[in-house]
Design an enzyme around this catalytic site. Sequence first.
Site, PDB file in Angstrom:
ATOM      1  N   SER A 119      23.447  32.023  23.924  1.00 46.82           N
ATOM      2  CA  SER A 119      23.600  31.923  25.380  1.00 46.82           C
ATOM      3  C   SER A 119      23.308  30.499  25.795  1.00 46.82           C
ATOM      4  O   SER A 119      22.803  29.701  25.016  1.00 46.82           O
ATOM      5  CB  SER A 119      22.616  32.862  26.070  1.00 46.82           C
ATOM      6  N   LYS A 120      23.612  30.213  27.031  1.00 52.21           N
ATOM      7  CA  LYS A 120      23.375  28.874  27.591  1.00 52.21           C
ATOM      8  C   LYS A 120      21.923  28.445  27.346  1.00 52.21           C
ATOM      9  O   LYS A 120      21.629  27.275  27.152  1.00 52.21           O
ATOM     10  CB  LYS A 120      23.642  28.899  29.097  1.00 52.21           C
ATOM     11  N   ARG A 121      21.023  29.444  27.375  1.00 50.81           N
ATOM     12  CA  ARG A 121      19.601  29.156  27.244  1.00 50.81           C
ATOM     13  C   ARG A 121      19.273  28.552  25.877  1.00 50.81           C
ATOM     14  O   ARG A 121      18.447  27.655  25.754  1.00 50.81           O
ATOM     15  CB  ARG A 121      18.833  30.471  27.451  1.00 50.81           C
TER      16      ARG A 121
END
Length: 496
Positions: free
Chosen positions: A252-254
């Site tokens: 994910s972007k995280r």
Amino acid sequence: MKTVRVRFAPSPTGRLHIGGARTALFNWAYARRLGGKFILRIEDTDLERSKLEHERAILEGLSLLGLDWDEGPDVGGPFAPYRQTERLERHRAYAAKLLDTGAAYACFCSSERLEALREGQSARKEKPAYDRKCASLTAEEVAARRGAGEKPVVRFRVPEGTTRFIDHVRDEVAFENKEVDDWIMVRADGMPIYNFVVVCDDIDMGITHVFRGEEHLVNTPKQVLLYEALGATAPEFGHLPLMLGTDGKKLSKRTGDTALQDYLERGYPKAAIVNFLCLQGWALNGTTEIFSIEELVANFDIKDVTKAGAIFDIDKFQWMSGEYIRKYSVDELADLCTPYIVRAGLASEAQLAERRSWYLEVVRGEQERIRTFAELPARIAFLFAEDGAVPYEAEALKNARKQAAGLATLADYRTWLAEALAQGKSTAELRDATKAWVTARGIKMPVLFQPLRCSLTGQPGGPDLFDLIRLLGGDHALARIDAGLQRLSAPDGSPT
Ligand code: GLU
């Protein structure tokens, strides 16, 4: 044997996801290995989120990776059109057929009723499912309600039994049909839903194999039942393992960048991206990590893709990227790095072209060290700085100031260096003579080298100082030392 026809079917709702790029790559490699066709179909039925600009970016991303398609929205093909929204007539015909045979039914339940139904089920801790209220409406009742202006959704009538299909990644998969709800195929506004159109289009386009991300495994039973209801043979499936971050969670972007474009912007060589994507669920032989797209094509088999989640290890990706950086000739690497240097505002393309041999020497000095094209500008920015205003990093300044005799030594060295440069000493001669100069003074090397390095580069470490003096040019080196003599005695080392 039937010609293999595989497809990549992205939804143009954002940039090309790195997982999507892997799906495309594996489909493409499968088609190319078996002399089949690779089809690009744009799944744009989500009207609100689908954008032409995203479609363009996806096509561009695939092309950049070297993936070409035999049929698609831009190149056409025997089963055109290749955008789902341009195929709505076909979808309507399929829906009508399914309504006709009773494999689907019109449902008039209001969203309020469905909401209340769900709430009741969740209060009783039951699985949310449609209760089939409209499944037994007669043709007359449906016609009457339609006539009165009511707009139904179309639901698929899930039959009893067990659904099985072959998945080349996970062998045979079986689902109990009772786990599958009577799902909506067509919305009340007439727009068909993914699970329905994907089957219509895959049938119409003669798709023989569907390889896609594991997140679609839950959709496959619905789709297989639909093939059966339409009397069509389902394609063979292969669900590619999820790509996980090093924390074991879905990418994910995280945990890192998720769009292919991010990696291109960060200056990963395309071949390194392709190579790294190959390793997300597949391996050439378990020992060779660096290999080409041609080797992928020559060896790829969907049956060798692993079930277990693939770890997207960014450190490994950077390492691999560096390995590719080292494969380029200095000339090629210089060209590939140029846009990054221009974007960083260090120099224009014309300026770099004017000083080409100088630029090549700079790049040669960094080729072993950088892992991406984008790492180069920060490492060489000091070369482009004004002599009086080279940014000093805190650590460089600290190292320089640690040397009690540093400033006095640097001042004497400046005089000596001006003389040595005037004599036209070569880089190697300068290096040897400087070492002799330091030894003759009975001091340790860092006493001179730390303040000298800070003055010339502002950085605590980096390339050989004498190579640097050559790259800067003698006059600039002396000017930087002059500035250093002042700045190193100022409290904060700032340019005066
Ligand atoms: N449009 C779907 C997606 O982008 C395609 C899924 C499929 O390959 O069936 O995930």
